[in-house]
Design a protein around this motif. Structure first.
Motif, PDB file in Angstrom:
ATOM      1  N   ILE A 172      23.330 -13.479 -22.949  1.00  0.00           N
ATOM      2  CA  ILE A 172      22.078 -14.011 -23.809  1.00  0.00           C
ATOM      3  C   ILE A 172      21.424 -12.786 -24.513  1.00  0.00           C
ATOM      4  O   ILE A 172      22.029 -11.600 -24.090  1.00  0.00           O
ATOM      5  CB  ILE A 172      21.181 -14.808 -23.082  1.00  0.00           C
ATOM      6  N   ASN A 173      20.997 -12.856 -25.552  1.00  0.00           N
ATOM      7  CA  ASN A 173      20.431 -11.878 -26.170  1.00  0.00           C
ATOM      8  C   ASN A 173      19.615 -10.784 -25.306  1.00  0.00           C
ATOM      9  O   ASN A 173      18.705 -11.441 -24.753  1.00  0.00           O
ATOM     10  CB  ASN A 173      19.301 -12.277 -27.219  1.00  0.00           C
ATOM     11  N   PRO A 174      19.482  -9.570 -25.264  1.00  0.00           N
ATOM     12  CA  PRO A 174      19.145  -8.600 -24.471  1.00  0.00           C
ATOM     13  C   PRO A 174      17.742  -8.350 -24.496  1.00  0.00           C
ATOM     14  O   PRO A 174      16.998  -7.748 -23.979  1.00  0.00           O
ATOM     15  CB  PRO A 174      19.575  -7.471 -24.550  1.00  0.00           C
ATOM     16  N   GLY A 272      12.807  -9.102  -7.486  1.00  0.00           N
ATOM     17  CA  GLY A 272      13.574  -7.848  -7.949  1.00  0.00           C
ATOM     18  C   GLY A 272      13.335  -7.339  -9.085  1.00  0.00           C
ATOM     19  O   GLY A 272      13.321  -5.937  -9.310  1.00  0.00           O
ATOM     20  N   THR A 273      13.060  -8.132 -10.218  1.00  0.00           N
ATOM     21  CA  THR A 273      12.792  -7.496 -11.559  1.00  0.00           C
ATOM     22  C   THR A 273      11.657  -6.673 -11.573  1.00  0.00           C
ATOM     23  O   THR A 273      11.589  -5.531 -12.062  1.00  0.00           O
ATOM     24  CB  THR A 273      12.628  -8.640 -12.659  1.00  0.00           C
ATOM     25  N   SER A 278       9.509  -1.236 -11.532  1.00  0.00           N
ATOM     26  CA  SER A 278       8.729  -0.378 -11.320  1.00  0.00           C
ATOM     27  C   SER A 278       9.336   1.211 -10.848  1.00  0.00           C
ATOM     28  O   SER A 278       8.429   2.162 -10.869  1.00  0.00           O
ATOM     29  CB  SER A 278       7.860  -0.567  -9.990  1.00  0.00           C
ATOM     30  N   GLU A 279      10.739   0.918 -10.719  1.00  0.00           N
ATOM     31  CA  GLU A 279      11.579   2.127 -10.686  1.00  0.00           C
ATOM     32  C   GLU A 279      11.948   3.025 -11.923  1.00  0.00           C
ATOM     33  O   GLU A 279      12.339   3.846 -11.910  1.00  0.00           O
ATOM     34  CB  GLU A 279      12.613   2.019  -9.861  1.00  0.00           C
ATOM     35  N   GLY A 280      11.352   2.137 -13.186  1.00  0.00           N
ATOM     36  CA  GLY A 280      11.759   2.544 -14.255  1.00  0.00           C
ATOM     37  C   GLY A 280      12.997   1.893 -15.274  1.00  0.00           C
ATOM     38  O   GLY A 280      13.292   2.236 -16.391  1.00  0.00           O
ATOM     39  N   ALA A 286      17.041  -4.820 -15.069  1.00  0.00           N
ATOM     40  CA  ALA A 286      16.549  -5.194 -13.633  1.00  0.00           C
ATOM     41  C   ALA A 286      16.978  -6.776 -13.461  1.00  0.00           C
ATOM     42  O   ALA A 286      17.166  -6.919 -12.342  1.00  0.00           O
ATOM     43  CB  ALA A 286      14.989  -5.279 -13.825  1.00  0.00           C
ATOM     44  N   GLU A 287      17.033  -7.613 -14.462  1.00  0.00           N
ATOM     45  CA  GLU A 287      17.269  -9.097 -14.216  1.00  0.00           C
ATOM     46  C   GLU A 287      18.755  -9.333 -13.668  1.00  0.00           C
ATOM     47  O   GLU A 287      19.122 -10.029 -12.632  1.00  0.00           O
ATOM     48  CB  GLU A 287      17.114  -9.752 -15.527  1.00  0.00           C
ATOM     49  N   ILE A 288      19.556  -8.401 -14.335  1.00  0.00           N
ATOM     50  CA  ILE A 288      21.026  -8.602 -14.035  1.00  0.00           C
ATOM     51  C   ILE A 288      21.241  -7.978 -12.513  1.00  0.00           C
ATOM     52  O   ILE A 288      21.935  -8.521 -11.796  1.00  0.00           O
ATOM     53  CB  ILE A 288      22.081  -7.796 -15.022  1.00  0.00           C
TER      54      ILE A 288
END
Length: 443
Positions: A172-174, A272-273, A278-280, A286-288
């Protein structure tokens, strides 16, 4: 044990082939459950909605289980387990293929209807398949047999997670949720339409596959084991069942267990996201990566299911259930209290603790129900409603977005599965006492 009634034999007849055919359905509803959980995040992004609105996917999904469980039980009581399986497959395929017109409608609510119809089919399948497996052998090995069949459920679940990550989320679109909110209506609609075209593909393919399986089972001779017609009225069966504390508390425990399972697997993406951003890390990346943690959780769940089924040869089911629920409670506390990747690892560990729970609660609760097994099984399937009740509560906490004792809302929201595991631990302990100490299911 009667030598003619073993793990996969009934009255001296091998039921291996029927067992394999019915067990394939366990993998199919595992696929449906776990290709769907990540869609909460996907729908929220595609339609620019809140987490709470996106969680309506889970409300619609698990509401179908609740609505259709008793009608399914009455149906199979009148006809047969095989008829129930075929009806379930038919509804499952119909709901999955309804994603095609929902995509062309371009709005959110037709998807919820498709999910609801699909899970009416899953309710028929689970109401039929679980007691069917339960009856394919001796009562002494019923819980072990259920765990063996349910071990193939996470194989389907892992497949669903993999498809969700690589066939949907990665395609899907990023654009992030915030970036989509700034788009002009025409551009937003074009992206939304393309993303929906990607999202529906797994459902269309699984719908077509189920049509093929429907005809394969239809033309396969299946045993009539367990297809006895008692002539009892539904009200009489319900009165007999709910006089049994072991069964009554089992329904409650199953309700809370499903709540824990669905919330942990649904909101691992949000959790997780939050940690990874928060780690940058960027939102899409992050989702993947969070989905990869989700797949790791399902792999651990699968591995643990086989190991725990082996342990059932040596440890009484209620005792093992309570041990795993306590471990799940401890791991959930780690999810709440840790604000780094350690919390994400704890969230993965929870899946290993959950692996045994559904079939074990199911098997324990049906002890001593006699000819009420079909109606009893329906009550336990209805308790899957927990998957519809708890996610919106947890989503509401996440949308609140505040902090408590220095912990972010995403962490605090996992107090919901924490409570659920405590209830399951209590049921496992009480079941152990009933079966091994007092030998009475009504205490």
């Amino acid at each position: 044990m009667n030598k003619e009634n073993g793990l996969l034999t009934k009255n001296g007849v091998s039921l291996l082939i029927p067992f394999i055919m019915i067990t394939s359905c366990f993998a199919l509803w595992g696929f449906a459950n776990d290709v769907t959980s990540p869609m909460v995040k996907a729908f929220s992004k595609i339609f620019r909605m809140s987490v709470t609105e996106g969680a309506l996917v889970q409300v619609a999904f698990y509401l179908g289980y609740f609505v259709m469980a008793f009608p399914a039980a009455l149906f199979i009581q009148k006809y047969s387990f095989k008829a129930g399986v075929l009806t379930g497959l038919g509804l499952y395929a119909t709901g999955a293929l309804l994603f095609i017109p929902a995509k062309f409608a371009g709005i959110y609510y037709p998807f919820l209807l498709a999910y609801f119809i699909m899970t009416c089919g899953l309710s028929f399948l689970e109401t039929s398949c679980n007691p069917y497996i339960y009856c394919m052998g001796s009562d002494e090995t019923a819980t072990q047999r259920l765990n063996l069949a349910q071990a193939f459920n996470p194989i389907g679940a892992v497949s669903g997670m993999y498809v969700a990550m690589y066939c949907v989320q990665a395609r899907i679109n990023p654009l992030s949720s915030a970036e989509r909110a700034t788009l002009p209506a025409e551009e937003f609609n074009a992206i939304k339409d393309a993303d929906l075209g990607v999202l529906i593909q797994p459902y269309v393919f699984i719908g077509l596959f189920i049509v093929l399986l429907f005809f394969a089972i239809k033309f396969t001779k299946m045993p009539m084991t367990g297809d006895t017609h008692t002539g009892k009225k539904l009200t009489q069966s319900l009165k007999e069942l709910f006089r049994m504390k072991n069964y009554r508390e089992g329904v409650v425990a199953q309700f809370f267990y499903i709540g824990a399972q669905v919330t942990c697997w649904t909101f691992i993406i949000q959790y997780g996201t939050h940690i990874l951003m928060s780690e940058g890390m960027g939102e899409t990346e992050a989702e993947i990566l969070s989905q990869k943690f989700n797949i790791a959780a399902l792999l651990l769940f699968t591995f643990s299911r086989f190991i725990c089924t082996w342990f059932l040869k040596y440890i009484q089911p209620g005792r093992l259930l309570s041990i795993l629920a306590v471990l799940g409670t401890i791991a959930t506390a780690g999810v709440i209290l840790l604000t780094n990747r350690g919390g994400l690892y704890c969230l993965v560990i929870i899946s290993g603790c959950m692996s045994l729970m559904f079939p074990t609660i199911y098997g324990i609760a049906l002890r001593g129900v006699g000819d009420n097994v079909k109606i009893g099984g329906a009550g336990l399937i209805m308790s899957i409603l927990g998957g519809s009740v708890f996610p919106p509560v947890q989503a509401g906490i996440i949308d609140w977005g505040g902090t408590l004792l220095g912990l972010p809302a995403t962490n605090i929201s996992f107090v919901i599965p924490l409570i659920c595991f405590i209830v399951v631990a209590a049921y496992g302990h009480r079941a152990y006492i009933r079966h091994n100490i007092k030998h009475d299911y009504n205490v």
